[in-house]
Design an enzyme around this catalytic site. Sequence first.
Site, PDB file in Angstrom:
ATOM      1  N   ASN A   1      55.101 -29.865  -6.225  1.00  0.00           N
ATOM      2  CA  ASN A   1      55.565 -30.369  -7.512  1.00  0.00           C
ATOM      3  C   ASN A   1      55.234 -31.849  -7.660  1.00  0.00           C
ATOM      4  OD1 ASN A   1      58.111 -32.251  -8.015  1.00  0.00           O
ATOM      5  ND2 ASN A   1      58.407 -31.245  -6.028  1.00  0.00           N
TER       6      ASN A   1
ATOM      7  N   PHE B   1      60.852 -36.952 -11.572  1.00  0.00           N
ATOM      8  CA  PHE B   1      62.234 -37.194 -12.017  1.00  0.00           C
ATOM      9  C   PHE B   1      62.452 -36.980 -13.519  1.00  0.00           C
ATOM     10  CE2 PHE B   1      62.935 -40.641  -8.489  1.00  0.00           C
ATOM     11  CZ  PHE B   1      62.952 -39.659  -7.518  1.00  0.00           C
TER      12      PHE B   1
ATOM     13  N   SER C   1      60.876 -39.719  -2.912  1.00  0.00           N
ATOM     14  CA  SER C   1      60.007 -38.828  -3.676  1.00  0.00           C
ATOM     15  C   SER C   1      58.603 -39.418  -3.749  1.00  0.00           C
ATOM     16  CB  SER C   1      60.553 -38.631  -5.091  1.00  0.00           C
ATOM     17  OG  SER C   1      59.593 -37.967  -5.899  1.00  0.00           O
TER      18      SER C   1
ATOM     19  N   ASN D   1      56.571 -38.773  -6.120  1.00  0.00           N
ATOM     20  CA  ASN D   1      56.110 -38.561  -7.493  1.00  0.00           C
ATOM     21  C   ASN D   1      56.443 -39.689  -8.463  1.00  0.00           C
ATOM     22  OD1 ASN D   1      55.062 -36.026  -6.753  1.00  0.00           O
ATOM     23  ND2 ASN D   1      57.091 -35.117  -6.950  1.00  0.00           N
ATOM     24  N   THR D   2      57.092 -40.736  -7.987  1.00  0.00           N
ATOM     25  CA  THR D   2      57.297 -41.951  -8.767  1.00  0.00           C
ATOM     26  C   THR D   2      56.502 -43.063  -8.091  1.00  0.00           C
ATOM     27  OG1 THR D   2      59.499 -41.331  -9.555  1.00  0.00           O
ATOM     28  CG2 THR D   2      58.973 -43.672  -9.546  1.00  0.00           C
TER      29      THR D   2
ATOM     30  N   LYS E   1      68.291 -40.280   1.463  1.00  0.00           N
ATOM     31  CA  LYS E   1      67.281 -39.222   1.617  1.00  0.00           C
ATOM     32  C   LYS E   1      65.941 -39.846   1.951  1.00  0.00           C
ATOM     33  CE  LYS E   1      65.832 -34.827  -0.332  1.00  0.00           C
ATOM     34  NZ  LYS E   1      66.115 -33.811  -1.380  1.00  0.00           N
TER      35      LYS E   1
ATOM     36  N   ASN F   1      62.738 -35.158   2.195  1.00  0.00           N
ATOM     37  CA  ASN F   1      62.152 -34.886   0.891  1.00  0.00           C
ATOM     38  C   ASN F   1      60.864 -34.088   1.088  1.00  0.00           C
ATOM     39  OD1 ASN F   1      61.567 -35.202  -1.970  1.00  0.00           O
ATOM     40  ND2 ASN F   1      62.760 -37.097  -1.903  1.00  0.00           N
TER      41      ASN F   1
END
Length: 356
Positions: A118, A122, A188, A190-191, A231, A260
């Site tokens: 993915n 967020f 994450s 993805n940021t 996390k 994560n």
Amino acid sequence: MDALYEKIIRPLLFLNDCEADHDLALAAMKTVGAIPPVRAVMEWLNLVRTQKPVKVFGVKFPNRVGLAAGFDKDAHIWKSAAAFGFGHLELGTVTWHKQSGNAKPRMFRYPKSEAVVNSCGFPNDGAEAIGARLRASMGSGGKRKKFPVGINIGKSKITPLDEAAGDYLKSFGELVEFADFFVINVSSPNTPELRKLQGRDFLPGLLGAIAEANADRARKLSVKPVPIILKIAPDLSFGEVDSIISTVLELGLDGVAATNTTVSRPSECPNMEKSGGMSGRPLFEKSLEMVKYISKATGGKLPIIGVGGITDLERAGEMMNAGASLIQIYTGMIYRGPFFARAVSRALAWRDKEWV
């Protein structure tokens, strides 16, 4: 039911786009939550309660299995999680600013590897809107909760790294009354640049600011501080993990969630989507290694939420043996079915002699 899901229902669902199936599952759970008699019967059938509540970082859990962050990003299905066997739910990731996330398609399944990639970034309604939703559904102070709800918070994409602490603090202040514990997401992939917050240049200041705000609130209201969990990513070196553990212990934080998603890809999937984080079975060994290392480095005294690649009962047991106090699943539910948490919590209860 699990066999029916894997042989008949899952192949039909997998004809759809991955995110469309996620939205369908979310809608189904939301419907269950909106019908109290149905929810109560399903909870009676599916929620495994240990002989004594499991107590971790001062919070009592009915069992050791939770629904990981990423599924209920906007606090729509917290009421129904127990009806599917989950002993806790982690909402989010929530950011201060509302954001739509990255461009679609951004979720991809790989059934042969039991993996998902993915790059969602967020997507969520923002802390103020989610706080209002929780206030309407839980009541002031979260009084209507029947089992623990954690809230995972992250940095808004538009917020510069050197202003990250303020961004997290706004979300913390807006949501703290509803949280049984907070998970600070700095991991994450993805940021952009978010993972830099795990380093010494940013992490002590960020976590220190949150810990101070938490302590100030507790003093003013004469309540206990809300447990704070960090996390981390599975792609860190052990040296980086040592530095993180040192910060967590120095600040007196309550635990670590490991891990994560990963930016690595299994060799057997050369055509797997390259951008985004991978979850599912290929992630398990990395997550397990992190849990083992943290448990050994802290003498087993720091609570660990083991999350990442738990796709069967054996892996759930391995994660507990490695030193996890609680485990969480998400991708495992995609491949094993909606009642996977019930099977896992029952197996762990028998294993730990907590079942009567």
